[in-house]
Design a protein around this motif. Structure first.
Motif, PDB file in Angstrom:
ATOM      1  N   LYS A  63     -11.366   1.580  60.109  1.00  0.00           N
ATOM      2  CA  LYS A  63     -11.993   1.370  58.972  1.00  0.00           C
ATOM      3  C   LYS A  63     -13.246   0.803  58.802  1.00  0.00           C
ATOM      4  O   LYS A  63     -13.473  -0.119  59.647  1.00  0.00           O
ATOM      5  CB  LYS A  63     -11.246   1.039  57.994  1.00  0.00           C
ATOM      6  CG  LYS A  63     -10.723  -0.390  57.947  1.00  0.00           C
ATOM      7  CD  LYS A  63      -9.766  -0.804  56.859  1.00  0.00           C
ATOM      8  CE  LYS A  63      -9.378  -2.165  56.855  1.00  0.00           C
ATOM      9  NZ  LYS A  63      -8.177  -2.518  55.818  1.00  0.00           N
ATOM     10  N   SER A  64     -14.185   1.264  58.213  1.00  0.00           N
ATOM     11  CA  SER A  64     -15.553   0.699  58.398  1.00  0.00           C
ATOM     12  C   SER A  64     -15.702  -0.830  57.962  1.00  0.00           C
ATOM     13  O   SER A  64     -16.488  -1.563  58.385  1.00  0.00           O
ATOM     14  CB  SER A  64     -16.469   1.578  57.609  1.00  0.00           C
ATOM     15  OG  SER A  64     -16.128   1.489  56.129  1.00  0.00           O
ATOM     16  N   GLU A  65     -14.609  -1.118  57.053  1.00  0.00           N
ATOM     17  CA  GLU A  65     -14.607  -2.469  56.711  1.00  0.00           C
ATOM     18  C   GLU A  65     -14.646  -3.599  57.769  1.00  0.00           C
ATOM     19  O   GLU A  65     -14.985  -4.712  57.700  1.00  0.00           O
ATOM     20  CB  GLU A  65     -13.356  -2.729  55.667  1.00  0.00           C
ATOM     21  CG  GLU A  65     -13.503  -2.105  54.477  1.00  0.00           C
ATOM     22  CD  GLU A  65     -12.944  -0.856  54.418  1.00  0.00           C
ATOM     23  OE1 GLU A  65     -13.024   0.072  55.396  1.00  0.00           O
ATOM     24  OE2 GLU A  65     -12.370  -0.206  53.107  1.00  0.00           O
ATOM     25  N   THR A  68     -17.966  -4.666  58.841  1.00  0.00           N
ATOM     26  CA  THR A  68     -18.731  -5.388  57.770  1.00  0.00           C
ATOM     27  C   THR A  68     -18.518  -6.505  57.242  1.00  0.00           C
ATOM     28  O   THR A  68     -19.089  -7.007  56.360  1.00  0.00           O
ATOM     29  CB  THR A  68     -19.065  -4.251  56.862  1.00  0.00           C
ATOM     30  OG1 THR A  68     -17.798  -4.029  56.086  1.00  0.00           O
ATOM     31  CG2 THR A  68     -19.575  -2.903  56.950  1.00  0.00           C
ATOM     32  N   PRO A  88     -16.355   3.300  63.849  1.00  0.00           N
ATOM     33  CA  PRO A  88     -15.918   2.970  62.339  1.00  0.00           C
ATOM     34  C   PRO A  88     -15.889   4.557  61.556  1.00  0.00           C
ATOM     35  O   PRO A  88     -16.673   5.391  61.884  1.00  0.00           O
ATOM     36  CB  PRO A  88     -17.224   2.169  62.113  1.00  0.00           C
ATOM     37  CG  PRO A  88     -18.232   2.746  62.980  1.00  0.00           C
ATOM     38  CD  PRO A  88     -17.518   2.979  64.228  1.00  0.00           C
ATOM     39  N   ASP A  90     -15.809   5.930  57.493  1.00  0.00           N
ATOM     40  CA  ASP A  90     -15.696   5.452  55.970  1.00  0.00           C
ATOM     41  C   ASP A  90     -14.568   6.093  55.319  1.00  0.00           C
ATOM     42  O   ASP A  90     -14.455   7.383  55.383  1.00  0.00           O
ATOM     43  CB  ASP A  90     -17.006   5.843  55.314  1.00  0.00           C
ATOM     44  CG  ASP A  90     -16.936   5.659  53.621  1.00  0.00           C
ATOM     45  OD1 ASP A  90     -15.984   5.191  53.362  1.00  0.00           O
ATOM     46  OD2 ASP A  90     -18.118   5.470  53.246  1.00  0.00           O
ATOM     47  N   ALA A  96     -19.879  10.243  56.322  1.00  0.00           N
ATOM     48  CA  ALA A  96     -19.612   9.269  57.112  1.00  0.00           C
ATOM     49  C   ALA A  96     -18.539   9.741  58.091  1.00  0.00           C
ATOM     50  O   ALA A  96     -18.170   9.697  59.117  1.00  0.00           O
ATOM     51  CB  ALA A  96     -19.113   8.172  56.481  1.00  0.00           C
ATOM     52  N   ALA A 100     -17.770  10.403  62.064  1.00  0.00           N
ATOM     53  CA  ALA A 100     -16.662   9.690  63.004  1.00  0.00           C
ATOM     54  C   ALA A 100     -15.882  10.996  63.639  1.00  0.00           C
ATOM     55  O   ALA A 100     -15.679  10.813  64.738  1.00  0.00           O
ATOM     56  CB  ALA A 100     -15.807   9.023  62.109  1.00  0.00           C
TER      57      ALA A 100
END
Length: 264
Positions: A63-65, A68, A88, A90, A96, A100
């Protein structure tokens, strides 16, 4: 280089000591060539434990979190994820997620192993949830076989909400490769994508012994967060992906230790 350094020197030995992983079906992972490793998802540590038992490098979607975060911890997490090749995504979907998947296709076209969690997120309660069709698109567009992987007990070692896992023994069961070449060129057919995804999820159900819930895990999490009672509760008539008969299986157990050898 960083991947193998983490696996063999910095993190791998500690994880082996903590979890003492047992594995069945290791011979089902090809020695070379592309393959999609499709796994159930019970805990964050799933992505760290599976590579321990493999001789080949595997790359996962994350997951993109993870990429970030702020502060020292956030930067360290992002650096680690990039170092081990995590891609990553989203989870809100859209362009997004498409990017991926395209990155995953590139990985497969290069002859590598690509790991994916068809449920899209961790199970909120240890049950197996409906698969998203991204794994089917990967399989049909790449032509790569899908190897089902059942993680066993990782949710006990690291329950949701727990950052530091407990030292418990966990297992990995690897199924035989699934070949979907019969659907080549049909990756735009949503009914075919659903059928392929359900076949993969049925294999995961058979390997893991998990109860199946025919809703998305993200939907179940949202219902639980909203305080919906008995959301996704056990049905008196158990179901299986695609309306198939429910397999008569149990959660796999670790191998029994051999009895001591008598010296008499």
């Amino acid at each position: 280089m960083f991947y193998w350094l983490m696996k063999r020197v910095l993190v791998g030995p500690m994880l082996r000591l903590m979890f003492r992983p047992w594995v069945r079906g290791l011979e089902n992972i090809p020695g070379d060539g592309p393959a999609i490793m499709a796994s159930n998802h019970l805990a964050v540590i799933d992505s760290f434990v599976l590579p321990l038992i493999m001789d080949r490098e595997i790359v996962f979607i994350g997951k993109s979190e993870y990429f970030t975060g702020t502060g020292l911890k956030g930067r360290a997490t992002a650096g680690f994820m990039r170092g081990v090749g995590t891609i990553p995504v989203d989870r809100a979907g859209g362009k997004a997620s498409e990017a991926a998947l395209r990155t995953g296709l590139k990985r497969l076209s290069d002859g590598g192993l690509f790991g994916i969690y068809p449920e899209g997120t961790r199970s909120p309660d240890g049950r197996l949830y409906r698969g998203k069709t991204g794994v089917a698109r990967l399989a049909l567009e790449s032509g790569a076989p899908v190897i089902p992987v059942a993680m066993v007990g990782t949710d006990k070692a690291q329950p949701i909400g727990t950052r530091i896992p407990k030292p418990l023994r966990i297992g990995i069961v690897i199924g035989e490769p699934l070949d979907f070449s019969r659907y080549a060129g049909m990756e735009s057919d949503r009914f075919i994508l659903r059928s392929v995804t359900d076949e993969i999820m049925y294999s995961l159900m058979s390997l893991s012994g998990q109860e199946y819930v025919d809703i998305y895990a993200a939907t179940q999490k949202a219902r639980l967060a909203a305080g919906v009672k008995n959301s996704g509760s056990a049905s008196p008539n158990p179901t299986a992906p695609g309306g198939r008969p429910v397999p008569d299986v149990q959660v796999p157990e670790p191998p029994q230790a051999p009895p001591p050898t008598s010296l008499d």
